[in-house]
Design a protein around this motif. Structure first.
Motif, PDB file in Angstrom:
ATOM      1  N   UNK A  17       0.816  -1.211   0.000  1.00 48.67           N
ATOM      2  CA  UNK A  17       0.000   0.000   0.000  1.00 48.67           C
ATOM      3  C   UNK A  17       0.853   1.266   0.000  1.00 48.67           C
ATOM      4  N   UNK A  18       1.963   1.248   0.711  1.00 50.37           N
ATOM      5  CA  UNK A  18       2.830   2.414   0.820  1.00 50.37           C
ATOM      6  C   UNK A  18       4.115   2.170   0.028  1.00 50.37           C
ATOM      7  N   UNK A  19       4.633   3.253  -0.548  1.00 55.66           N
ATOM      8  CA  UNK A  19       5.904   3.193  -1.269  1.00 55.66           C
ATOM      9  C   UNK A  19       6.739   4.407  -0.902  1.00 55.66           C
ATOM     10  N   UNK A  20       7.989   4.167  -0.536  1.00 52.74           N
ATOM     11  CA  UNK A  20       8.888   5.285  -0.279  1.00 52.74           C
ATOM     12  C   UNK A  20       9.895   5.379  -1.418  1.00 52.74           C
ATOM     13  N   UNK A  21      10.233   6.592  -1.775  1.00 53.76           N
ATOM     14  CA  UNK A  21      11.143   6.822  -2.891  1.00 53.76           C
ATOM     15  C   UNK A  21      11.884   8.129  -2.655  1.00 53.76           C
ATOM     16  N   UNK A  22      12.826   8.418  -3.532  1.00 48.18           N
ATOM     17  CA  UNK A  22      13.531   9.698  -3.427  1.00 48.18           C
ATOM     18  C   UNK A  22      13.696  10.303  -4.809  1.00 48.18           C
ATOM     19  N   UNK A  23      13.949  11.609  -4.815  1.00 50.36           N
ATOM     20  CA  UNK A  23      14.144  12.280  -6.099  1.00 50.36           C
ATOM     21  C   UNK A  23      15.589  12.128  -6.555  1.00 50.36           C
ATOM     22  N   UNK A  24      15.837  12.453  -7.807  1.00 52.29           N
ATOM     23  CA  UNK A  24      17.178  12.266  -8.374  1.00 52.29           C
ATOM     24  C   UNK A  24      18.224  13.164  -7.719  1.00 52.29           C
ATOM     25  N   UNK A  25      17.809  14.305  -7.228  1.00 48.06           N
ATOM     26  CA  UNK A  25      18.749  15.225  -6.580  1.00 48.06           C
ATOM     27  C   UNK A  25      19.080  14.811  -5.153  1.00 48.06           C
ATOM     28  N   UNK A  26      18.394  13.776  -4.661  1.00 48.25           N
ATOM     29  CA  UNK A  26      18.599  13.273  -3.302  1.00 48.25           C
ATOM     30  C   UNK A  26      18.337  14.346  -2.252  1.00 48.25           C
ATOM     31  N   UNK A  27      17.401  15.235  -2.552  1.00 51.81           N
ATOM     32  CA  UNK A  27      17.046  16.265  -1.596  1.00 51.81           C
ATOM     33  C   UNK A  27      15.660  16.065  -1.003  1.00 51.81           C
ATOM     34  N   UNK A  28      14.896  15.154  -1.579  1.00 55.80           N
ATOM     35  CA  UNK A  28      13.569  14.875  -1.054  1.00 55.80           C
ATOM     36  C   UNK A  28      13.308  13.379  -1.059  1.00 55.80           C
ATOM     37  N   UNK A  29      12.583  12.954  -0.050  1.00 53.43           N
ATOM     38  CA  UNK A  29      12.121  11.577   0.050  1.00 53.43           C
ATOM     39  C   UNK A  29      10.610  11.622   0.182  1.00 53.43           C
ATOM     40  N   UNK A  30       9.950  10.648  -0.417  1.00 54.54           N
ATOM     41  CA  UNK A  30       8.489  10.644  -0.447  1.00 54.54           C
ATOM     42  C   UNK A  30       7.929   9.365   0.173  1.00 54.54           C
ATOM     43  N   UNK A  31       6.726   9.477   0.678  1.00 56.22           N
ATOM     44  CA  UNK A  31       5.982   8.311   1.122  1.00 56.22           C
ATOM     45  C   UNK A  31       4.617   8.369   0.448  1.00 56.22           C
ATOM     46  N   UNK A  32       4.452   7.558  -0.579  1.00 60.78           N
ATOM     47  CA  UNK A  32       3.170   7.464  -1.271  1.00 60.78           C
ATOM     48  C   UNK A  32       2.307   6.465  -0.531  1.00 60.78           C
ATOM     49  N   UNK A  33       1.151   6.912  -0.095  1.00 59.96           N
ATOM     50  CA  UNK A  33       0.262   6.075   0.707  1.00 59.96           C
ATOM     51  C   UNK A  33      -1.040   5.869  -0.052  1.00 59.96           C
ATOM     52  N   UNK A  34      -1.296   4.631  -0.427  1.00 67.37           N
ATOM     53  CA  UNK A  34      -2.519   4.280  -1.161  1.00 67.37           C
ATOM     54  C   UNK A  34      -3.389   3.367  -0.301  1.00 67.37           C
ATOM     55  N   UNK A  35      -4.633   3.237  -0.704  1.00 69.79           N
ATOM     56  CA  UNK A  35      -5.578   2.359   0.008  1.00 69.79           C
ATOM     57  C   UNK A  35      -5.555   2.632   1.508  1.00 69.79           C
ATOM     58  N   UNK A  36      -5.619   3.897   1.850  1.00 66.10           N
ATOM     59  CA  UNK A  36      -5.515   4.281   3.259  1.00 66.10           C
ATOM     60  C   UNK A  36      -6.694   3.752   4.066  1.00 66.10           C
TER      61      UNK A  36
END
Length: 125
Positions: free
Chosen positions: A66-85
């Motif tokens: 349900x959740x996916x964590x990723x980062x941007x190419x510049x390595x300045x941001x990290x994300x947590x995509x949360x689906x089916x909450x």
């Protein structure tokens, strides 16, 4: 490094949100960034982590698929995509970072040296 978390809000069950964790003062290169959450009246729990250099990710069982964590190419941001909450995902979510953490400690909040402020996620039923 200083961390700034954002992206929380109110969403209905089954919906999605994307949290962001931005680095200032440095990039996330050579860091592990972890996501934790704390529900009302409960302790802080591990949600996910990403080793930024390799993009290797780790998840607690309750969010796998349900959740996916990723980062941007510049390595300045990290994300947590949360689906089916789900309503039980309601919590204050925190991002944290460490340069020296080992894999066996990813779920341990004491192993992270840097923390962002929390962002509230509320999932209504």
């Amino acid at each position: 490094v200083q961390l700034q978390a954002s992206g929380g809000g109110l969403v209905q069950a089954g919906g999605s949100l994307r949290l962001s964790c931005a680095a200032s003062g440095n990039t996330f290169s050579n860091y592990v960034v972890g996501w934790f959450r704390q529900a009302p009246g409960k302790g802080r729990e591990f949600v996910a982590a990403i080793r930024v250099s390799s993009r290797n990710t780790y998840y607690t069982d309750s969010v796998k698929g349900r959740f996916t964590t990723s980062r941007d190419n510049a390595e300045k941001s990290v994300y947590l995509q949360m689906n089916s909450l789900r309503p039980e995902d309601t919590a204050v979510y925190y991002c944290a970072a460490s340069r020296t953490i080992i894999v066996s400690s990813y779920t341990n909040d004491n192993a992270y040296a840097y923390w962002g402020q929390g962002t509230l996620v509320t999932v209504s039923s």
